[in-house]
Design a protein around this motif. Structure first.
Motif, short mmCIF file in Angstrom:
data_model
loop_
_atom_site.label_atom_id
_atom_site.label_comp_id
_atom_site.label_asym_id
_atom_site.label_seq_id
_atom_site.Cartn_x
_atom_site.Cartn_y
_atom_site.Cartn_z
N ALA A 139 18.40 12.12 1.35
CA ALA A 139 17.70 11.20 0.45
C ALA A 139 17.56 9.82 1.11
CB ALA A 139 18.45 11.09 -0.87
N ARG A 140 18.61 9.33 1.76
CA ARG A 140 18.54 8.03 2.45
C ARG A 140 17.50 8.06 3.56
NH1 ARG A 140 24.23 8.13 2.19
NH2 ARG A 140 24.31 8.69 4.37
N ARG A 147 12.26 6.40 5.55
CA ARG A 147 10.97 6.76 6.15
C ARG A 147 9.81 6.37 5.25
NH1 ARG A 147 12.36 12.63 8.88
NH2 ARG A 147 13.86 11.80 10.37
N LEU A 148 9.96 6.58 3.96
CA LEU A 148 8.88 6.20 3.03
C LEU A 148 8.73 4.68 2.97
CD1 LEU A 148 9.34 8.76 0.14
CD2 LEU A 148 7.41 8.58 1.71
N THR A 149 9.83 3.95 2.99
CA THR A 149 9.76 2.49 2.98
C THR A 149 8.99 2.00 4.20
OG1 THR A 149 11.86 2.34 1.80
CG2 THR A 149 11.13 0.37 2.98
N ILE A 150 9.32 2.52 5.36
CA ILE A 150 8.62 2.11 6.58
C ILE A 150 7.15 2.52 6.50
CG2 ILE A 150 8.47 2.50 9.08
CD1 ILE A 150 11.57 2.72 9.02
N TRP A 151 6.87 3.72 5.99
CA TRP A 151 5.48 4.19 5.85
C TRP A 151 4.68 3.24 4.97
CZ3 TRP A 151 2.24 7.52 7.99
CH2 TRP A 151 1.08 7.85 7.30
N PHE A 152 5.23 2.85 3.82
CA PHE A 152 4.50 1.98 2.91
C PHE A 152 4.36 0.57 3.45
CE2 PHE A 152 6.04 5.12 -0.42
CZ PHE A 152 4.84 5.80 -0.44
N LEU A 153 5.34 0.11 4.21
CA LEU A 153 5.21 -1.21 4.86
C LEU A 153 4.11 -1.18 5.92
CD1 LEU A 153 8.92 -2.33 5.24
CD2 LEU A 153 7.16 -3.42 3.83
N LEU A 154 4.03 -0.09 6.66
CA LEU A 154 3.02 0.01 7.71
C LEU A 154 1.61 0.20 7.14
CD1 LEU A 154 4.85 2.21 10.35
CD2 LEU A 154 4.28 -0.21 10.54
N THR A 155 1.49 1.00 6.07
CA THR A 155 0.15 1.30 5.55
C THR A 155 -0.30 0.33 4.48
OG1 THR A 155 1.01 2.82 3.87
CG2 THR A 155 0.39 3.76 6.03
N ALA A 156 0.64 -0.30 3.77
CA ALA A 156 0.32 -1.23 2.68
C ALA A 156 -0.64 -0.60 1.68
CB ALA A 156 -0.24 -2.54 3.22
N PRO A 213 11.35 15.23 12.43
CA PRO A 213 12.66 15.85 12.70
C PRO A 213 13.80 14.94 12.27
CG PRO A 213 11.60 15.20 14.74
CD PRO A 213 10.61 14.94 13.64
N ARG A 214 14.86 15.54 11.83
CA ARG A 214 16.04 14.79 11.41
C ARG A 214 17.06 14.83 12.53
NH1 ARG A 214 14.41 17.99 7.90
NH2 ARG A 214 13.60 17.42 5.89
N GLY A 215 17.45 13.68 13.00
CA GLY A 215 18.47 13.63 14.04
C GLY A 215 19.82 13.36 13.43
N ASP A 216 20.82 14.06 13.89
CA ASP A 216 22.18 13.82 13.43
C ASP A 216 22.93 13.12 14.55
OD1 ASP A 216 24.45 13.76 11.90
OD2 ASP A 216 25.08 15.79 12.47
N THR A 217 23.22 11.86 14.34
CA THR A 217 23.85 11.07 15.38
C THR A 217 25.36 11.19 15.36
OG1 THR A 217 23.98 9.14 13.96
CG2 THR A 217 21.99 9.39 15.30
N PRO A 234 26.51 -4.29 18.76
CA PRO A 234 27.16 -3.13 19.37
C PRO A 234 27.27 -1.95 18.42
CG PRO A 234 28.76 -4.87 18.91
CD PRO A 234 27.40 -5.42 18.58
N ARG A 235 27.31 -0.75 18.98
CA ARG A 235 27.52 0.51 18.27
C ARG A 235 26.49 0.72 17.15
NH1 ARG A 235 32.37 -1.88 18.50
NH2 ARG A 235 32.54 -2.07 16.25
N ARG A 236 25.23 0.50 17.46
CA ARG A 236 24.16 0.72 16.48
C ARG A 236 23.71 2.17 16.58
NH1 ARG A 236 23.20 -3.18 12.79
NH2 ARG A 236 20.96 -3.32 12.99
N SER A 237 23.49 2.79 15.44
CA SER A 237 22.94 4.14 15.43
C SER A 237 21.47 4.08 15.82
CB SER A 237 23.09 4.75 14.04
OG SER A 237 22.18 4.14 13.14
N PRO A 238 20.91 5.19 16.26
CA PRO A 238 19.48 5.20 16.60
C PRO A 238 18.59 4.77 15.43
CG PRO A 238 20.52 7.15 17.48
CD PRO A 238 21.55 6.46 16.64
#
Length: 132
Positions: free
Chosen positions: A6-7, A12-21, A39-43, A90-94
């Protein structure tokens, strides 16, 4: 596991709506489809909720900043270009690194050119003044 999915979808939807407005029904359907198909990456890292909230707050705060910078560039020419190194936490996730890059690139005066594994972003920015 459902909370993590869900997160990811909300991010992803937040970024999509910010980019497309665009909040039309067609764009919402496209955004949900894209968010589900990426794809979903598991870090293996569990980022703290407070870190996510801080970054998402910065994303929303960057919207008026982007408009202000665009207006400033229209009214006062920015002729100087420079490349600077900006430190990465430091130690930021992708996922958080992606949001950091998005924040820098979203505003019209800056764009990330390269991420250095040693903990730096190479950032191109324009400033007022004559050519370098």
């Amino acid at each position: 596991m459902g909370g993590k999915l869900a997160r990811q979808l909300i991010l992803r939807l937040t970024i999509w709506f910010l980019l497309t407005a665009n909040l039309s029904l067609a764009n919402i359907v496209i955004g949900v489809t894209v968010a589900l198909l990426l794809p979903r990456g598991d870090t293996g890292r569990n980022d703290r909720l407070s870190e996510w909230l801080r970054v998402l707050f910065k994303v929303f705060a960057s919207i008026p900043q982007a408009y202000a910078e665009a207006l400033e560039m229209i009214l006062r020419p920015h002729k100087r270009e420079e490349i600077v190194l900006q430190h990465v936490q430091p130690r930021r996730s992708p996922h958080l690194l992606f949001l950091d890059i998005f924040l820098i690139t979203f505003t019209p005066k800056t764009i990330v050119l390269k991420y250095h594994e040693a903990g730096w972003f190479e950032v191109h920015r324009v400033t007022r003044g004559g050519p370098s």
